[in-house]
Enzyme design. Structure first.
Site, mmCIF file in Angstrom:
data_model
loop_
_atom_site.group_PDB
_atom_site.id
_atom_site.type_symbol
_atom_site.label_atom_id
_atom_site.label_comp_id
_atom_site.label_asym_id
_atom_site.label_seq_id
_atom_site.Cartn_x
_atom_site.Cartn_y
_atom_site.Cartn_z
ATOM 1 N N GLU A 111 0.832 -1.200 0.000
ATOM 2 C CA GLU A 111 0.000 0.000 0.000
ATOM 3 C C GLU A 111 0.869 1.254 0.000
ATOM 4 O O GLU A 111 2.077 1.206 0.260
ATOM 5 C CB GLU A 111 -0.924 -0.006 1.223
ATOM 6 N N CYS A 161 -1.542 -4.848 -5.822
ATOM 7 C CA CYS A 161 -2.063 -6.094 -5.260
ATOM 8 C C CYS A 161 -0.959 -7.160 -5.221
ATOM 9 O O CYS A 161 -0.008 -7.130 -6.009
ATOM 10 C CB CYS A 161 -3.199 -6.632 -6.111
ATOM 11 N N GLU A 212 -1.192 -10.186 -6.228
ATOM 12 C CA GLU A 212 -1.183 -10.979 -7.454
ATOM 13 C C GLU A 212 -0.325 -10.321 -8.540
ATOM 14 O O GLU A 212 0.513 -10.968 -9.163
ATOM 15 C CB GLU A 212 -2.619 -11.154 -7.989
ATOM 16 N N CYS A 272 -8.820 -9.152 -7.991
ATOM 17 C CA CYS A 272 -9.611 -8.022 -8.490
ATOM 18 C C CYS A 272 -9.600 -8.033 -10.023
ATOM 19 O O CYS A 272 -8.852 -8.780 -10.649
ATOM 20 C CB CYS A 272 -9.065 -6.703 -7.938
HETATM 21 ZN ZN LIG Z 1 -5.718 -7.024 -7.706
#
Ligand SMILES: [Zn+2]
Length: 120
Positions: A29, A38, A40, A71
């Protein structure tokens, strides 16, 4: 290894390549929230930076009681390299669910959508 001081929501990913190498990623973050990455995509970009672009599976784990699917942005990035790869979701209780990326993202944008129409 997640860096999640804002949400407290920690996610880890492990990406398996066709030659059985594993690349890990975590969410990172930032105080400018839109710059957050993210787990991933972090794993995918690490693999690509090391010359790996052929993937078999991705496992995603979090502290959540729920199964955390990737996401939309991550689904699209994964689909660029392996649209039919296996996605394995794990919850805080250690339970797992497995599914195909093609089920999560049945109509990804891809190179053929970027080609110009031929002249008439
Ligand atoms: Zn993501």
């Amino acid at each position: 290894m997640a860096y999640a001081p804002y949400s407290g929501f920690r996610v880890g990913a492990a990406l398996l390549t066709v030659d059985n190498s594993i690349f890990t990623g975590c969410n990172v973050e930032n105080s400018c929230y839109s710059l957050t990455i993210c787990a991933e995509r972090n794993a995918v970009f690490k693999a690509v930076a090391e010359g790996q672009t052929r993937f078999k599976a991705l496992a995603i784990a979090s502290d959540s009681k729920e199964f955390l699917p990737p996401c939309g942005a991550c689904r699209q990035v994964l689909s660029e390299f392996a649209p039919r790869m296996t996605i394995i979701l794990s919850n805080a209780a250690g339970q797992t669910r497995s599914m195909s990326l093609s089920k999560l993202l049945p109509k990804p944008a891809n190179l053929k959508h970027l080609r110009k129409r031929s002249a008439r």
